[in-house]
Design a protein around this motif. Structure first.
Motif, short mmCIF file in Angstrom:
data_model
loop_
_atom_site.label_atom_id
_atom_site.label_comp_id
_atom_site.label_asym_id
_atom_site.label_seq_id
_atom_site.Cartn_x
_atom_site.Cartn_y
_atom_site.Cartn_z
N ASN A 13 36.27 -0.79 45.40
CA ASN A 13 35.79 -1.35 44.18
C ASN A 13 35.59 -2.90 44.14
N LEU A 14 34.99 -3.38 45.26
CA LEU A 14 34.62 -4.63 45.41
C LEU A 14 33.30 -4.77 44.83
N SER A 15 33.01 -6.00 44.03
CA SER A 15 31.70 -6.27 43.14
C SER A 15 30.65 -6.77 44.11
N PRO A 16 29.31 -6.58 43.91
CA PRO A 16 28.45 -7.10 44.86
C PRO A 16 28.45 -8.52 45.23
N GLU A 17 29.27 -9.36 44.32
CA GLU A 17 29.18 -10.63 44.57
C GLU A 17 30.22 -11.10 45.58
N VAL A 18 31.13 -10.19 46.02
CA VAL A 18 32.19 -10.42 46.84
C VAL A 18 31.63 -10.29 48.17
N ASP A 19 31.36 -11.47 48.88
CA ASP A 19 31.09 -11.29 50.41
C ASP A 19 32.25 -11.29 51.25
N GLN A 20 32.14 -11.57 52.62
CA GLN A 20 32.96 -11.51 53.44
C GLN A 20 34.10 -12.61 53.43
N ALA A 21 33.49 -13.75 53.07
CA ALA A 21 34.32 -15.21 53.09
C ALA A 21 35.28 -15.15 51.75
N VAL A 22 34.72 -14.39 50.78
CA VAL A 22 35.46 -14.31 49.42
C VAL A 22 36.53 -13.35 49.67
N LEU A 23 36.31 -12.16 50.46
CA LEU A 23 37.18 -11.20 50.84
C LEU A 23 38.51 -11.63 51.40
N GLN A 24 37.94 -12.59 52.56
CA GLN A 24 39.14 -13.20 53.39
C GLN A 24 39.87 -14.00 52.68
N GLN A 25 39.25 -14.89 51.61
CA GLN A 25 40.13 -15.87 50.90
C GLN A 25 41.03 -15.22 49.95
N LEU A 26 40.54 -13.94 49.39
CA LEU A 26 41.46 -13.37 48.46
C LEU A 26 42.84 -12.75 49.28
N PHE A 27 42.53 -12.32 50.49
CA PHE A 27 43.79 -11.60 51.30
C PHE A 27 44.34 -12.69 51.96
N SER A 35 40.73 -9.69 61.21
CA SER A 35 39.64 -9.27 61.13
C SER A 35 39.29 -9.02 59.69
N CYS A 36 38.13 -9.18 59.31
CA CYS A 36 37.88 -8.96 57.90
C CYS A 36 36.28 -8.77 57.77
N ARG A 37 35.55 -7.63 57.04
CA ARG A 37 34.44 -7.29 56.94
C ARG A 37 34.12 -6.52 55.60
N ILE A 38 32.87 -6.77 55.40
CA ILE A 38 32.49 -5.96 53.79
C ILE A 38 31.43 -4.76 54.58
N VAL A 39 31.62 -3.67 54.39
CA VAL A 39 30.66 -2.48 54.61
C VAL A 39 29.21 -2.59 53.74
N LYS A 40 28.15 -2.78 54.54
CA LYS A 40 27.07 -2.81 53.87
C LYS A 40 25.91 -1.70 54.23
N ALA A 42 22.83 0.08 55.54
CA ALA A 42 22.10 -0.59 56.80
C ALA A 42 20.76 -0.78 56.63
N ARG A 43 19.92 -0.34 55.37
CA ARG A 43 18.82 -0.64 55.00
C ARG A 43 18.27 -1.83 54.17
N THR A 44 19.38 -1.92 53.20
CA THR A 44 18.97 -3.20 52.17
C THR A 44 20.15 -4.20 52.35
N HIS A 45 21.04 -4.17 53.39
CA HIS A 45 22.19 -5.15 53.45
C HIS A 45 23.03 -5.40 52.26
N ALA A 46 22.99 -4.59 51.36
CA ALA A 46 23.76 -4.95 50.13
C ALA A 46 25.21 -4.22 50.19
N SER A 47 26.16 -5.07 49.94
CA SER A 47 27.54 -4.49 49.84
C SER A 47 27.60 -2.89 49.46
N LYS A 48 28.44 -2.11 49.95
CA LYS A 48 28.62 -0.72 49.51
C LYS A 48 29.80 -0.74 48.53
N GLY A 49 30.39 -2.11 48.18
CA GLY A 49 31.68 -1.92 47.38
C GLY A 49 32.85 -1.70 48.06
#
Length: 330
Positions: A13-27, A35-40, A42-49
């Motif tokens: 339930n991550l919003s599209p604005e949450v990138d890897q840096a924001v996720l790491q800062q939150l936790f 390690s920390c990563r957002i799943v994107k 493969a074609r559009t590189h947009a976050s899958k949430g």
């Protein structure tokens, strides 16, 4: 005996604005992150949430769950729980061999088309298309080359390549799973199914969301957290009552019960599913039902799955009404 959980967390339930840096800062406040990563996509590189956060200790992971699970952040209620696999490593296709797994093959292709694609990269010992599968990812196939070197060359030249003009997705080409990797997948799948309520009777707590089946005082507290932040969220209306089933339209023809379980179990413990099929072809008629243990699961499924693209269509997911009922869910 229950296994000791690892220190890797699944975050949803991550919003599209949450990138890897924001996720790491939150936790970050809850322990040392390995390690920390957002799943994107493969074609559009947009976050899958959703994404993964791995801590150096299990205690830190527990602390993060305690502080962040159920918290309203970026417009959504975070779901934080132990993941089934470590975020820092892939679980499939890591052992080199002469067998390849291929995905995103155009639906009109034949085994001969597949053979012609791989012949320039070595001696093809065997190749075959896999029937069924997920329409949103195209057809799958297995290809066996003469040796590891030829298989590696095929991956280097064909992976992430558009196979033919007009194809919707680039090819995914990787080493096929070894017997050990297949066993690990089955073990992870069984463990996840048991926790999600897919196997046997599920407890209401398996719904996996703060406030889903809590005592009245705790449900009020959960709703109060949302109200205190100046937000209104529909979860506050369905924690104790309301429809516990969802109605789904625009399912692909190959959809079956397993298809529904795989896509809808992450949103809550499932009691039963049903797919409407054509009497002659036995293919899905595009309509299905999922019955959750608690109403919160149904509400979360509507929020997460309504409008999701499967193949060339978009799912329509809504709360079940009596007028749509086609018989008991089985």
């Amino acid at each position: 005996m229950t296994a000791t959980p690892h220190s890797n967390l699944y975050v949803r339930n991550l919003s599209p604005e949450v990138d890897q840096a924001v996720l790491q800062q939150l936790f970050q406040p809850y322990g040392q992150i390995e390690s920390c990563r957002i799943v994107k996509n493969a074609r559009t590189h947009a976050s899958k949430g959703y994404g993964f956060v791995k801590y150096s200790s299990v205690e830190s992971a527990h602390s993060a769950i305690q502080h962040l699970h159920g918290v309203l952040y970026g417009g959504g209620i975070l779901e934080v729980k132990f993941a089934d696999a470590d975020a820092g490593r892939q679980q499939s296709g890591q052992v080199p061999g002469d067998n390849l797994y291929v995905r995103n093959i155009p639906s009109a292709w034949t085994d001969q088309d597949l053979l012609q694609l791989f012949l320039p990269h070595g001696s093809v010992q065997d190749c075959r298309l896999l029937q069924g599968g997920d329409a949103s990812r195209g057809m799958g196939a297995l290809v066996r080359m003469a040796n590891i070197d030829e298989a590696t060359a095929a991956i280097e030249n064909l992976n992430d390549r558009i196979p033919v003009a007009g194809a919707a997705l680039p090819l995914l080409v990787r080493f096929a799973d070894t017997a050990e990797e297949k066993r690990a997948k089955r073990a992870n799948s069984s463990a996840y199914a048991a926790r999600s309520g897919i196997l046997g009777s599920a407890s209401p707590a398996a719904a996996g969301i703060a406030g889903a089946q809590l005592p009245a005082a705790d449900r009020q507290g959960f709703a109060g957290v949302i109200a205190a932040q100046g937000h209104h969220h529909p979860a506050t209306h369905l924690l104790a009552q309301g429809p516990s089933s969802v109605y789904i339209k625009n399912l692909p023809p190959e959809a079956d019960k397993l298809f529904l379980y795989q896509r809808f179990a992450p949103h809550g413990a499932i009691q039963s599913v049903k797919v409407l099929t054509d009497e002659d072809s036995q293919q899905c008629k595009g309509v299905g039902f999922v019955n959750y243990v608690v109403p919160t699961g149904a509400m979360l499924a509507v929020q997460a799955m309504d409008g999701v693209r499967i193949g060339d269509k978009y799912l329509h997911v809504s709360l079940q009404t009596h007028s749509r009922m086609r018989g008991p869910l089985q």
